[in-house]
Structure formats: C-alpha cells, structure tokens
Design a protein around this motif. Structure first.
Motif, PDB file in Angstrom:
ATOM      1  N   LYS A 912      -6.156  17.781  25.998  1.00 39.65           N
ATOM      2  CA  LYS A 912      -5.382  17.862  27.248  1.00 39.65           C
ATOM      3  C   LYS A 912      -3.895  17.748  26.897  1.00 39.65           C
ATOM      4  CE  LYS A 912      -9.107  15.450  29.682  1.00 39.65           C
ATOM      5  NZ  LYS A 912      -9.492  14.141  30.263  1.00 39.65           N
ATOM      6  N   VAL A 913      -3.289  18.895  26.666  1.00 42.35           N
ATOM      7  CA  VAL A 913      -1.922  18.930  26.147  1.00 42.35           C
ATOM      8  C   VAL A 913      -0.931  18.224  27.085  1.00 42.35           C
ATOM      9  CG1 VAL A 913      -0.050  20.433  25.345  1.00 42.35           C
ATOM     10  CG2 VAL A 913      -2.429  21.086  24.978  1.00 42.35           C
ATOM     11  N   GLU A 914      -1.123  18.394  28.406  1.00 43.29           N
ATOM     12  CA  GLU A 914      -0.167  17.831  29.369  1.00 43.29           C
ATOM     13  C   GLU A 914      -0.158  16.303  29.339  1.00 43.29           C
ATOM     14  OE1 GLU A 914      -4.101  18.646  31.353  1.00 43.29           O
ATOM     15  OE2 GLU A 914      -2.714  19.798  30.084  1.00 43.29           O
ATOM     16  N   ASP A 915      -1.210  15.681  28.788  1.00 46.04           N
ATOM     17  CA  ASP A 915      -1.267  14.213  28.720  1.00 46.04           C
ATOM     18  C   ASP A 915      -0.647  13.657  27.444  1.00 46.04           C
ATOM     19  OD1 ASP A 915      -2.475  14.144  31.158  1.00 46.04           O
ATOM     20  OD2 ASP A 915      -4.512  13.919  30.399  1.00 46.04           O
ATOM     21  N   PHE A 916      -0.395  14.523  26.456  1.00 44.82           N
ATOM     22  CA  PHE A 916       0.244  14.088  25.217  1.00 44.82           C
ATOM     23  C   PHE A 916       1.738  13.893  25.431  1.00 44.82           C
ATOM     24  CE2 PHE A 916      -3.328  15.673  22.552  1.00 44.82           C
ATOM     25  CZ  PHE A 916      -3.377  14.658  21.620  1.00 44.82           C
ATOM     26  N   LYS A 917       2.325  12.924  24.723  1.00 42.39           N
ATOM     27  CA  LYS A 917       3.779  12.854  24.580  1.00 42.39           C
ATOM     28  C   LYS A 917       4.085  13.605  23.291  1.00 42.39           C
ATOM     29  CE  LYS A 917       6.198  10.246  27.588  1.00 42.39           C
ATOM     30  NZ  LYS A 917       7.438  10.682  28.211  1.00 42.39           N
ATOM     31  N   ILE A 918       4.729  14.756  23.418  1.00 41.39           N
ATOM     32  CA  ILE A 918       4.945  15.583  22.236  1.00 41.39           C
ATOM     33  C   ILE A 918       6.297  16.273  22.328  1.00 41.39           C
ATOM     34  CG2 ILE A 918       3.572  17.406  23.343  1.00 41.39           C
ATOM     35  CD1 ILE A 918       2.886  18.417  20.547  1.00 41.39           C
ATOM     36  N   GLY A 919       7.063  16.247  21.249  1.00 42.84           N
ATOM     37  CA  GLY A 919       8.360  16.914  21.243  1.00 42.84           C
ATOM     38  C   GLY A 919       9.306  16.268  20.253  1.00 42.84           C
ATOM     39  N   THR A 920      10.606  16.439  20.494  1.00 43.93           N
ATOM     40  CA  THR A 920      11.608  15.802  19.644  1.00 43.93           C
ATOM     41  C   THR A 920      11.673  14.319  20.001  1.00 43.93           C
ATOM     42  OG1 THR A 920      13.413  16.176  21.192  1.00 43.93           O
ATOM     43  CG2 THR A 920      12.926  17.956  19.643  1.00 43.93           C
ATOM     44  N   VAL A 921      12.533  13.581  19.308  1.00 42.59           N
ATOM     45  CA  VAL A 921      12.611  12.133  19.568  1.00 42.59           C
ATOM     46  C   VAL A 921      12.994  11.851  21.018  1.00 42.59           C
ATOM     47  CG1 VAL A 921      13.056  11.301  17.239  1.00 42.59           C
ATOM     48  CG2 VAL A 921      14.950  12.136  18.605  1.00 42.59           C
ATOM     49  N   HIS A 922      13.698  12.793  21.664  1.00 41.77           N
ATOM     50  CA  HIS A 922      14.078  12.588  23.067  1.00 41.77           C
ATOM     51  C   HIS A 922      12.852  12.409  23.955  1.00 41.77           C
ATOM     52  CE1 HIS A 922      17.591  14.602  21.291  1.00 41.77           C
ATOM     53  NE2 HIS A 922      18.298  13.921  22.173  1.00 41.77           N
ATOM     54  N   ALA A 923      11.721  13.023  23.553  1.00 43.47           N
ATOM     55  CA  ALA A 923      10.504  12.953  24.373  1.00 43.47           C
ATOM     56  C   ALA A 923       9.960  11.531  24.436  1.00 43.47           C
ATOM     57  CB  ALA A 923       9.441  13.889  23.821  1.00 43.47           C
ATOM     58  N   LEU A 924      10.218  10.735  23.391  1.00 37.65           N
ATOM     59  CA  LEU A 924       9.667   9.383  23.346  1.00 37.65           C
ATOM     60  C   LEU A 924      10.727   8.297  23.413  1.00 37.65           C
ATOM     61  CD1 LEU A 924       7.145  11.060  22.086  1.00 37.65           C
ATOM     62  CD2 LEU A 924       6.440   8.824  21.295  1.00 37.65           C
ATOM     63  N   GLN A 925      12.013   8.664  23.600  1.00 37.78           N
ATOM     64  CA  GLN A 925      13.045   7.636  23.755  1.00 37.78           C
ATOM     65  C   GLN A 925      12.709   6.783  24.966  1.00 37.78           C
ATOM     66  OE1 GLN A 925      15.586   6.615  22.032  1.00 37.78           O
ATOM     67  NE2 GLN A 925      16.899   5.525  23.432  1.00 37.78           N
ATOM     68  N   GLY A 926      12.692   5.466  24.785  1.00 37.51           N
ATOM     69  CA  GLY A 926      12.357   4.566  25.879  1.00 37.51           C
ATOM     70  C   GLY A 926      10.865   4.444  26.113  1.00 37.51           C
ATOM     71  N   ALA A 927      10.053   5.159  25.309  1.00 36.60           N
ATOM     72  CA  ALA A 927       8.600   5.105  25.465  1.00 36.60           C
ATOM     73  C   ALA A 927       7.980   4.558  24.185  1.00 36.60           C
ATOM     74  CB  ALA A 927       8.059   6.493  25.784  1.00 36.60           C
ATOM     75  N   GLU A 928       6.666   4.389  24.198  1.00 36.27           N
ATOM     76  CA  GLU A 928       5.961   3.896  23.014  1.00 36.27           C
ATOM     77  C   GLU A 928       4.542   4.439  23.030  1.00 36.27           C
ATOM     78  OE1 GLU A 928       4.460  -0.399  24.751  1.00 36.27           O
ATOM     79  OE2 GLU A 928       6.450  -0.323  23.862  1.00 36.27           O
TER      80      GLU A 928
END
Length: 998
Positions: A912-928
């Motif tokens: 389920k691609v839409e449920d993944f956090k995927i991308g550059t570091v900006h995609a996970l900034q502030g996330a974990e």
C-alpha cells in the motif's frame, strides 16, 4: 529608524520579491502567448497584446494609490514594464499521460526583460535567469514528478559571465549559456523524456498577488514607513550582540521554581535540559530566546510548557489572555504544532477536560482562505473570512448552553449550586494563587533548610568524619539533632552542677588568675565536655557564664536546624512531595537514570511538582479562561462593533479568542494577513471608501517559531514586528531553508541596498553569513542565536540546548552525536534490545550503478529491486512485531527519480504505497518510523561529491538517521563508502554493520 536596520529590511523585502519569481504560476497572472517563439528576437510584433499587458500594470499601480479613473489628474502613465518570459513549455507526452498525476503544462525556465509599448525588449537590471525552484533537487515538495536540474548545478552556473552586457543579443547569449550549463542541452533543442517541448513563449507580468508572500512584502513596506522600529524586531536584527550569559544551572533552579507555574501534560514531567531552558527563559527578560533542539529532544514538550505557563501566569494577574502565535515556514511543521496542542486530555477528576462543550485542544489554526473544509476536519481553525470555530460558537444560543454546562461542571467541583460565572472565575483564580504561594513556600523553605545545612557544616559539626551519621536520604536527620539537644541540655546541667560544687578556694584562685587553679578547672571541665558538640579551642574561656552561653548557642543552633528540617518535611507532607531538589547536575542525572532504569515517570522534586501542582494550576487556568471567555462573549455580543474590522474590535476579538485557545498557529505567509486591521483613509473620486490595512505592531504577546532552522530570513523577519517577545526553536544541523534566491542575486541585492559597497567586499562571508542574515545561506534560527543573550559553556552556537534524546536506540543516535553534536546529546532510550529484528545500524551491499531518468533525476534499479525483495522477505516478521509494514517502515532517498521508481515497484509488489512515508529527507522531517531504509543510489562509477556529503554538511544524513527509532538500514554500493573520509557518509560507514543481500 536606524539607517542600517532600514537597509536590511529593504534587502529582505527585495529578496522576497525576487523569490516570488522562482515559482511562477501563470494561472491568475496577466500574460500572453507567442507561437513559434525565437529567443533571439528583440521585439514582439503583436502590439495589441503588448499594450494590453502594459495597460493592466498601469491600472494596478494607480489602483494601489486609490485612483481608478484615467481622467484623474493624478493618474500615472507608464511606457514600459518588467516582464518574465518562458521560451518554451512542456506538455506531458501522450504515452506518459497515464502515469503522471499532474497533467498541467510546465514552465521550468524563465528569463527577464523590459518591454515597451513598441514591443521592444531591453536588458533587465537582474540578468541571471529564473529556474523554477519546485523542479530542482533537493525537493521540498514530495509531490513533484518533473525534475529540471539541481540547486547545485544552478549555483555552479552563477559563476558564468560578469553580466555587464550592453546589447540585447549578448544578454540572450548569456541566458542560453546558463541554460546549457545547468541542463547540459541547448535551449532551442531542449527535450525531456516524459514531456513534449513546445517552443511557444509566455510573456508574463509578475503580479503582486501571484504568491502568498505578498502579505509579508506588504508588512515590510509598513515597517519601513514606521518612525520607530518595533522593539522585538530591533533586538532581532541587531547584527552585533556580544551578550553571552550562562543559562541557569541545576543548583539555581530553586530560585526560579515559583515562576514555573503551569504544566500542560500530566503523564510525564519535563526533562533536565528542558527545565533549565524553561527556567532560564522565565528568570530573564530576554526578548529573543533561542532554543537549540537536536532530533528527539522534546522541543514540542518545551513549547507546551511555555504556553501553559503563560496561561497560568496571566490568569493569576487577572489581565488579558496571552495572545500566542506559533509560526513555521511549511505546512508539515505547522501540522505538527497543531497536533501537539490538539490533545486536551488532562488528569482525571472534576477538573478534567473542558468545561465548555464542543471545544477541544488549546490551539487554533489560521489557514489560507482556499484551504478546503475537508482538510480541516477535527481541527480548530479560523479563516480570514471568519469561518471556523469561533464563527460557529459565538452566538446567543451557544452562549446559553455553554453557561449552563460550565456552571454544572463548576458546581460539581466546588460542591455548590449557587455560583455565578464571575464567582466561579474568582474562586478558580484564588486556587491558582494558593498553588503559586505553595510554590513560593517551597523555594523559601528549601533555601532556609540549605542555609541551616550551611550553618550545620560550618558552625555546628565538630568532626567531618561523622557527617554521614547526621544524614538520612540526602537530608539532615532531625532525630539525631534532637539527641544532640538532649545531650547538650544534660551537659549544660552537668556544668551548672560542677560550678555549684566547685571548692570555694578554687573559685577564688581562678578569679585571681592563678594558673594552677585555672589548669585544674580546665582539666575537669574538658572531661564534662569531652563527648559533647562543644569545641574547645586554645583560647577557650573556662568560666561558667561563657561555657553556658556557648552551650546555649549550640542548643539554639541545633533547634533552628531542626526547625528548618521539620518545616521542609511538613511542606512536603502537606503537598504529597517525596523528593528534595537536586543539589547538582550529577545528582539530578542520578535520579533521571534511576527513573529510566526502574521505568517510572517521576523521580525528583521538580518532576513531582510538574505532574501534580503545576498540572492542576494549568487545569484551573484553563477553566478560569473559559469562564472569562463566557463573560466577555456575553458582553461583546451586545456591542454593535462585534464583527468590526477596525483596530479596537480586532484586538478585542483576538484577546477574547485567546481565552479559549491561547495558541494560534500559522505559516509566516499567512500571519501578516491575520494580524492587521482596516483603517479608513479617504473617499475616492468615485465616492468609494479607500481603506488601508495597518499591521498590529507589537501586539502578539509571544511569537513561537518552530523548525526555525528551515525558515529563510526574508520569509520570517517581518513577523517579529507584530510581537513583544519570541521563543525561537530549531536546529541548524537539520534541514536547511529552501533558499529561493541564488547567491548571485543575493550579493546583487546587498549592493543595491548599500549594505556592501562593491562585489569584492567579503564582509558578507565573514560577518553576515555566520549570523544567518543572508537570504541565500541564512535562517531565522541562526539569527535568533545571534540575538540571544545566552550561551551554553563549550558550545559553538548561542542559545540554550536540549540534550536528552529518547527516540532512537543509542547505537543509532550515537552517529548523529558524533557527526553533528560534539557528543553533547545524552541518549536515554538505551542499547538495542535483543529481540530486535535487524542490527540497529545496518548496511546491505548492492552491486549496482545509478543512471538518470528522462527527467534528469538519478535512480538505481538494482537498489530498487533489492529493497523490494528485502521488504517482501521480511514482511511477515515486520508485521508480527509492528502490525503494519507500511506504517513501520520509512524510505529515504536523495533523488526523486529513485523515489518514483520505488513507488512504482512497491505498487507492483502489492504494497500500500500511499501508507508508506517515502521520499527525500523532507518527507520525514518532524516524523519518525521504527525502521528507516536509506537508498543511496550512487554507484562506484559516479564521479564527484555525493549529494549528502555536499559542503561536508551533516544536515541530510543527520535528519535521515535520526528518523529511525529501531533500525537504520542503508542500501548502497559499499564501494562508495570510505571509512577514512571525514565526510558525513564516511563517518556513517564506521557505524554500519555490513551484509550482502543474496
């Protein structure tokens, strides 16, 4: 206004205006199209289109001055305009339409020119062309599908040419040279695999409304017209600030203990460095307070404590509710703030939750008008048009229901049925005042005890080897001292008896000073005093009165010490507090480590106060302000100016709304539009009212800037004019701002604004750059560090530092500690557990090479395959431990091409691609995420600096690694990793365990 301040404000305004042109949208902008455009042409044949464009700009300029009629004698005519030209457009190719979500034409490249009414094109002031920032890697927007080039390539191209051309053809050749330098293609032959190139030009008039940043630009204009600069803004942009006070230390926490009045959370107290930071803020009168917050160190918790404290403090004073604005530059950071203030769960009991129906959370979002209602579901919000929470509840029907509900809740709490709104408010305030007094008493009582302890060690105790006999659980034991008093009292009686029975002639001889008599008396008295607490120095006077005075003084000292111990213990008992204030950093850390080891939430005096008295004070203040809100709403609903937009109604409205949700949250782009008011200027010639919209200067009580390391100066500076005080939180070692002006434009604006005299003046490198003032390299965080009055010992940056890291296992965060933080981070989660699925820092070798996709972005198909196989092979185990693989795993890669390849492959593999956090570091900034996969993409055949090692900055890998709670797993051709290199990837390679994927 100071001339230097004026220059800097003009410089930031100009840079922001220039940055509007870096992401140009043609929709809603005045423009026309030229078919089969030839860039070499220095004129435009269609004069009708040309003059229509110039006429529209002429009307706009006059309308801004309040003149709408061309016959008006004040009408200004213009004969030329500044335009930007896109020499081609890209349309999705037919065979790629299915795969592309964004099917609109793209205009990735523009250049500038002046255009006159005869259709003639002239050389502009700024010659460097415009590359649309949204199509350059690294990307801030994860949704972008098209890549035109990279920031690095554009920066390199700025060195080309001196831009001193006098003839238009020379200028156009320069534009073409720049284009080829960045893209590797001739402009007239440009092509991109997924798009068709159409050589039709767009000639566009840059409109003021083309970007949300216009609100900030207008605010700059208003500031520049002020005679005196708002005080906070003045402090913030003062270049030379030599103040470097030390933040508060652990022994001094007790001196500001009573200033920490409220705590939002009740499950966990704040950490040691959070407490030191908070108390430093509360004990100072700093206008700019900078907080350096490395990953996972609890920035949000600190901000909640600051807001809670403001609420309680203002309730105590009975003044206006504090208006607090939390700002950041992007929606992700804003969403994180909203989320953290949306949970209004408080301790169970009669004070729990809200006493007003249909209201939750402590923050209100200030979104753009075009933000859809569906996107704002479950969020308190307030739009410029008034729509949102307050529009829904501020009416007589809600007021009546809310009053009944509030009084029902307050009657339950106070166990009374005859209370009015105003009496409830007074009783709540009294209870807060009682808590404040208890906190004051705690400090006074503990300091009295410490003073007694000092007397004990300096004047009372005879033998330091016996000091441990007097202590019990880090506190003097009053029972031992009471025994001393009994013994001293007996000694006193023995001395009296001795002197009463002393032979008459001995008394006479001693009185006459005969040495043999005195010596005999001394020998006998020493025996009586031998085991007592009375010291016998060489000059001791063996006279009855002197000895009794000495013993009496000792008894009184012991009794005072006993009194201070009992008073302290009584305070603790009355307030259900078990611990004592830690006396040193080491003692505090001992209690912190014990807390972690025994898996308990509270283990020190300050912790206990946070989760008990301070949280109760916050609950009381919450209801106090709810009561004040209902009283104010009842009065204001009768005011004919209730919905007015003038200064007084606007201020009243903000202060009323702040009673219900003290924190307002917005981007820097929206804040100026919200914190302004309507002011009538004059009537136009046509009889229409002309209004100005002055800002509410110096109005906001506290401006909080979150993720300030990502905010570029020109975007953030102006908003400081609206506030009285600011707390700026961020980390210059994490994601940097999206700088929308090139270095070349930046230096040009420094010269135009007379900040530098010539282009060879390197003061900008030596002084402006390190302090964060430059629009091409700076940040609000760096500026806040410069403006801060505090500096931690042995730290490069100014400001206070949060140090306790709880997110990642020690093995993971230790890399960030070495890479970016000089070992200052204190890992508290512990070492990886034995049941971890994979080694915490793990590298899987992939024998692959990178290539570029049709859009020019890198990807590595072997890494994509390896990652998909790895996820497929480990799916069962991951889901067994974490339930959902999509929510457990985040995938980071520096390149959009790799991101898109991974998404496509994941979808094909059934994830389920839409449920993944995927991308550059900006995609996970502030996330974990429990597991973070990092796809490096490069192969050993790639030449030059690795993207994440650029300028040897730690930012990208620091963010990537610190997102991983349990596992950070690198997929890479390990030949690119050099363990001897001092680069971020070189340091990383020494922390990884290596494994070859079969």
């Amino acid at each position: 206004m100071n001339q230097e301040h004026h220059k800097w404000l003009t410089y930031w305004k100009k840079n922001l205006a220039d940055s509007l042109n870096t992401n140009i949208e043609i929709d809603g902008s005045q423009h026309f199209e030229i078919e089969d455009f030839k860039i070499e042409d220095n004129s435009i044949a269609d004069l009708k289109k040309v003059n229509t464009l110039i006429d529209s700009e002429e009307r706009r300029i006059n309308a801004k001055r309040g003149i709408k009629n061309k016959d008006d004698e004040d009408w200004i005519t213009i004969d030329h305009i500044f335009v930007v030209i896109a020499p081609f457009k890209l349309k999705p190719a037919t065979d790629h339409l299915v795969h592309l979500k964004d099917k609109k034409p793209k205009f990735p490249f523009w250049y500038s020119a002046y255009l006159n009414r005869n259709g003639k094109l002239y050389i502009p002031d700024e010659m460097f062309p415009l590359f649309q920032r949204q199509y350059l890697e690294p990307l801030a927007d994860e949704r972008t599908e098209f890549i035109f080039g990279s920031i690095e390539e554009v920066d390199l191209a700025t060195t080309l040419g001196k831009e001193n051309y006098s003839k238009y053809p020379e200028y156009i050749q320069y534009v073409q040279d720049i284009f080829k330098k960045v893209t590797g293609q001739e402009l007239c032959e440009y092509h991109s695999g997924a798009y068709e190139t159409i050589f039709n030009a767009i000639v566009l008039l840059p409109q003021e409304e083309m970007n949300a940043a216009m609100g900030i630009i207008e605010l700059y204009e208003k500031i520049l017209h002020q005679k005196n600069l708002p005080e906070l803004l003045q402090s913030f942009i003062t270049l030379n600030n030599n103040q470097e006070k030390l933040p508060i230390t652990v022994p001094d926490l007790i001196n500001t203990n009573d200033l920490h009045l409220g705590q939002m959370g009740f499950d966990f107290p704040i950490s040691i460095s959070q407490r030191k930071s908070l108390n430093t803020l509360l004990g100072s009168n700093e206008k700019v307070f900078a907080v350096n917050g490395p990953p996972g160190t609890g920035k949000t918790t600190l901000l909640q404590s600051i807001v809670a404290n403001k609420m309680v403090e203002s309730a105590l004073k009975g003044e206006d509710a504090p208006v607090i604005l939390a700002c950041s530059t992007n929606n992700q950071a804003v969403t994180n703030i909203i989320d953290s203030f949306s949970r209004s769960n408080t301790r169970e009991g009669k004070l729990q939750g809200r006493w007003i129906p249909d209201v939750d959370g402590y923050a209100t979002y200030l979104p753009s008008t075009n933000k859809k209602e569906s996107e704002l579901k479950g969020i308190n919000y307030k739009k410029l048009n008034g729509n949102g929470l307050f529009n829904d509840i501020e009416n007589l029907e809600f007021l009546q229901d809310a009053k009944e509900y509030f009084l029902q809740k307050s009657n339950e709490y106070f166990n009374s049925t005859a209370l009015s709104l105003s009496s409830v408010v007074q009783k709540l305030q009294k209870e807060i005042s009682d808590i404040e007094q208890i906190l004051k008493d705690s400090g006074d009582t503990w300091k009295d005890y410490l003073q007694s302890e000092h007397v004990f060690t300096s004047n009372y105790l005879l033998n330091n080897s016996k000091v441990s006999n007097y202590y019990q659980e880090d506190l003097l034991n009053e029972d031992v001292l009471k025994n001393d008093v009994e013994d001293l009292t007996k000694t006193e009686q023995n001395i009296i008896t001795y002197f009463n029975n002393e032979p008459f002639f001995r008394k006479v001889f001693c009185f006459l000073g005969i040495q043999s008599a005195l010596k005999n008396r001394a020998s006998e008295v020493k025996i009586i005093l031998r085991d007592s607490q009375i010291a016998i120095p060489e000059n001791f006077v063996f006279k009855k009165n002197e000895i009794l005075d000495t013993i009496d003084s000792k008894i009184n000292t012991a009794k005072k010490i006993i009194g201070s111990i009992e008073k302290w213990k009584l305070w603790k008992n009355n307030n259900s507090i078990k611990g004592n204030p830690p006396r040193s950093e080491e003692k505090y850390w001992e209690s912190e480590h014990l807390k972690i080891k025994e898996k308990i939430n509270v283990n020190s005096f300050y912790d206990e106060l946070d989760v008990s008295l301070r949280h109760k004070a916050f609950q009381l203040a919450l209801h106090y302000w709810e009561g004040r809100y209902l009283l104010q709403l009842e009065a204001d609903l009768r005011d004919p100016k209730f919905n007015g937009k003038g200064k007084e109604p606007m201020i009243n409205r903000w202060k009323r709304h702040a009673m219900l949700t003290p924190c307002f949250v917005s981007t820097f782009f929206m804040a100026p539009k919200f914190f302004s008011f309507y002011k009538f200027l004059r009537m136009s010639g046509e009889g229409n009212k002309i209004h100005d919209n002055p800002p509410l200067f110096n109005f906001i009580d506290l401006l909080i800037v979150d993720e300030a390391g990502q905010v570029s100066p020109e975007v953030g500076v102006a908003t400081f004019a609206l506030a009285k005080q600011t707390v700026v939180v961020g980390d210059v070692k994490q994601i940097e701002p999206i700088w929308n002006v090139t270095h070349k434009i930046d230096i040009g604006n420094l010269k135009k604004c007379e900040i530098i005299e010539d282009y060879d003046d390197i003061v900008y490198e030596k002084q402006f750059d390190p302090k964060g003032f430059l629009s091409s390299t700076g940040s609000i965080m760096k500026m806040a560090q410069n403006a801060s009055g505090f500096k931690e010992p042995n730290l490069h940056e100014k400001g206070v530092l949060l140090t306790e890291h709880r997110r990642c296992y020690d093995e993971i965060i230790n890399y960030c500690n070495v890479l970016a933080y000089d070992g200052k981070l204190i890992p508290l989660r512990g070492k990886a557990e034995k049941d971890l699925l994979f080694p915490p820092m793990h590298c899987i070798h992939v024998e692959g090479q990178s290539t570029r996709n049709p859009n020019g972005s890198r990807f590595n198909i072997e890494e994509v395959k390896t990652i998909i196989n790895w996820l497929t092979d480990n799916k069962t185990e991951i889901e067994k431990k974490y339930k959902s693989i999509e929510h457990a795993v985040g995938i980071i890669t520096p390149f959009t091409g790799q991101k898109n390849s991974l998404k496509s492959a994941l979808k094909d593999a059934g994830f389920k691609v839409e449920d993944f956090k995927i991308g550059t570091v900006h995609a996970l900034q502030g996330a974990e995420r429990p597991i973070v996969l990092f796809s490096m993409v490069y192969g050993d055949e790639d030449k030059g600096t690795l993207f994440f090692d650029r300028d040897n900055k730690p930012n990208m890998l620091n963010v990537a690694v610190s997102r991983a709670k349990d596992n950070f797993i690198v997929f890479a051709n390990t030949k690119i990793l050099n363990k001897n290199a001092k680069t971020p990837s070189g340091v990383l390679s020494n922390f990884l365990k290596y494994h070859t994927q079969n």
